[in-house]
Structures are given as structure tokens and as C-alpha cells.
Design a protein around this motif. Structure first.
Motif, PDB file in Angstrom:
ATOM      1  N   ILE A  91      -1.240  25.116  27.994  1.00  0.00           N
ATOM      2  CA  ILE A  91      -0.706  23.980  27.236  1.00  0.00           C
ATOM      3  C   ILE A  91      -0.908  24.275  25.759  1.00  0.00           C
ATOM      4  O   ILE A  91      -2.014  24.652  25.348  1.00  0.00           O
ATOM      5  N   LYS A  92       0.134  24.101  24.987  1.00  0.00           N
ATOM      6  CA  LYS A  92       0.041  24.269  23.534  1.00  0.00           C
ATOM      7  C   LYS A  92       0.381  22.935  22.893  1.00  0.00           C
ATOM      8  O   LYS A  92       1.373  22.295  23.255  1.00  0.00           O
ATOM      9  N   PHE A  93      -0.459  22.505  21.946  1.00  0.00           N
ATOM     10  CA  PHE A  93      -0.229  21.237  21.257  1.00  0.00           C
ATOM     11  C   PHE A  93      -0.410  21.432  19.762  1.00  0.00           C
ATOM     12  O   PHE A  93      -1.413  21.983  19.316  1.00  0.00           O
ATOM     13  N   ASN A  94       0.558  20.954  18.989  1.00  0.00           N
ATOM     14  CA  ASN A  94       0.533  21.043  17.530  1.00  0.00           C
ATOM     15  C   ASN A  94       0.252  19.653  16.981  1.00  0.00           C
ATOM     16  O   ASN A  94       1.031  18.723  17.205  1.00  0.00           O
ATOM     17  N   THR A  95      -0.848  19.497  16.237  1.00  0.00           N
ATOM     18  CA  THR A  95      -1.212  18.180  15.718  1.00  0.00           C
ATOM     19  C   THR A  95      -0.328  17.747  14.555  1.00  0.00           C
ATOM     20  O   THR A  95      -0.273  16.566  14.234  1.00  0.00           O
ATOM     21  N   ARG A  96       0.362  18.684  13.945  1.00  0.00           N
ATOM     22  CA  ARG A  96       1.214  18.342  12.798  1.00  0.00           C
ATOM     23  C   ARG A  96       2.453  17.554  13.222  1.00  0.00           C
ATOM     24  O   ARG A  96       2.871  16.626  12.544  1.00  0.00           O
ATOM     25  N   ASN A  97       3.026  17.963  14.355  1.00  0.00           N
ATOM     26  CA  ASN A  97       4.249  17.301  14.800  1.00  0.00           C
ATOM     27  C   ASN A  97       4.128  16.699  16.207  1.00  0.00           C
ATOM     28  O   ASN A  97       5.113  16.229  16.762  1.00  0.00           O
ATOM     29  N   SER A  98       2.945  16.742  16.776  1.00  0.00           N
ATOM     30  CA  SER A  98       2.660  16.207  18.113  1.00  0.00           C
ATOM     31  C   SER A  98       3.540  16.812  19.203  1.00  0.00           C
ATOM     32  O   SER A  98       3.817  16.170  20.217  1.00  0.00           O
TER      33      SER A  98
END
Length: 137
Positions: A91-98
Motif C-alpha cells: 500500500i502506498k499513501f501520499n499525505t500531500r494529496n491523500s
């Protein structure tokens, strides 16, 4: 939250770089690593988390715990039906763009990679992990 110097925080996290399944056997070690990671994350502008877990449920549970520990309390709405819960997942999650990305994972690694990104000069940019899935239990 306890305070820790950024130099000390980086030193504590070095043993995890590129290693998976490194265990923290006692609560004080776990707490010290958690404090160090949160201090370094706070010095970055945003993060990308990569979670490698045995199952989707374990992966999303770890992701939610890490996000909460980093202060992301927006209540991310992750899929309840994560596909097969009988195979490993990445799982990859980017906090900048959710944005979230997930796929089946056949590699041996398990744990969480935390990539700190900087937009502004002087912010922290580095990768920490693999960290234990249950670091923030």
C-alpha cells in the motif's frame, strides 16, 4: 510528546534502513523509535508511506496507525473490501494529496517505509524503514 534532537532521532532510525522484520522487543525501545520518527516527520513538508504486510487488513491497520501518530486525523476512508486478505499487499499513501495505491505484493519485506519530502528549503528529506507495522500499537 517527548523532545529529541534530530541528530539523535536519525541515529536511532539508521538500523532500520533497508532492513525488514527488525523487531523492537521492549516498550521503551518502541517508544523511543516512535518519538524519533515523529520528530523527523514533523520536520518534513509531507510524507509518502509504503506498507508491506501479510494481509490487506494488517496493511491498512498499520497505515491508519501511522497516519494518526503523524497527526493526520482527517479519518482517511480506506476501502473496507481490500480484495483478498489471504495474500501479501503493498500500500502506498501520499499525505500531500491523500492518494492511495494498493496491489498484491510477492516480495519478502514486511514493514513501513516512511519517505519524508520537502517543498521548502531546510525541511527534512529522507527515507526511514522498514519500520515495524505495529510501531504505534
Amino acid at each position: 510528546m517527548s523532545t529529541i534532537s534530530l541528530e539523535r532521532a536519525r541515529t536511532l532510525l539508521v538500523p532500520f534502513n533497508g532492513k525488514d522484520r527488525l523487531q523492537l522487543d521492549n516498550a521503551s525501545d518502541r517508544q523511543e523509535i516512535a518519538i524519533a520518527l515523529k520528530a523527523l516527520v514533523a520536520e518534513s513538508d509531507y510524507q509518502t508511506l509504503g506498507v508491506c504486510a501479510e494481509t490487506a487488513a494488517a496493511g491498512y491497520a498499520a497505515l491508519v496507525q501511522y497516519l494518526a501518530a503523524f497527526g493526520y486525523t482527517d479519518g482517511q476512508d480506506f476501502p473496507q473490501d481490500c480484495g483478498s486478505d489471504k495474500e501479501p499487499i503493498y500500500i502506498k499513501f501520499n499525505t500531500r494529496n491523500s492518494q492511495t495505491y494498493a496491489e498484491a505484493y510477492s516480495g519478502p519485506s514486511r514493514g513501513v517505509l516512511v519517505c519524508c519530502h520537502a517543498v521548502s528549503e531546510g525541511s527534512n528529506t529522507d527515507i526511514y524503514g522498514y519500520l515495524p507495522l505495529n510501531l504505534f500499537d
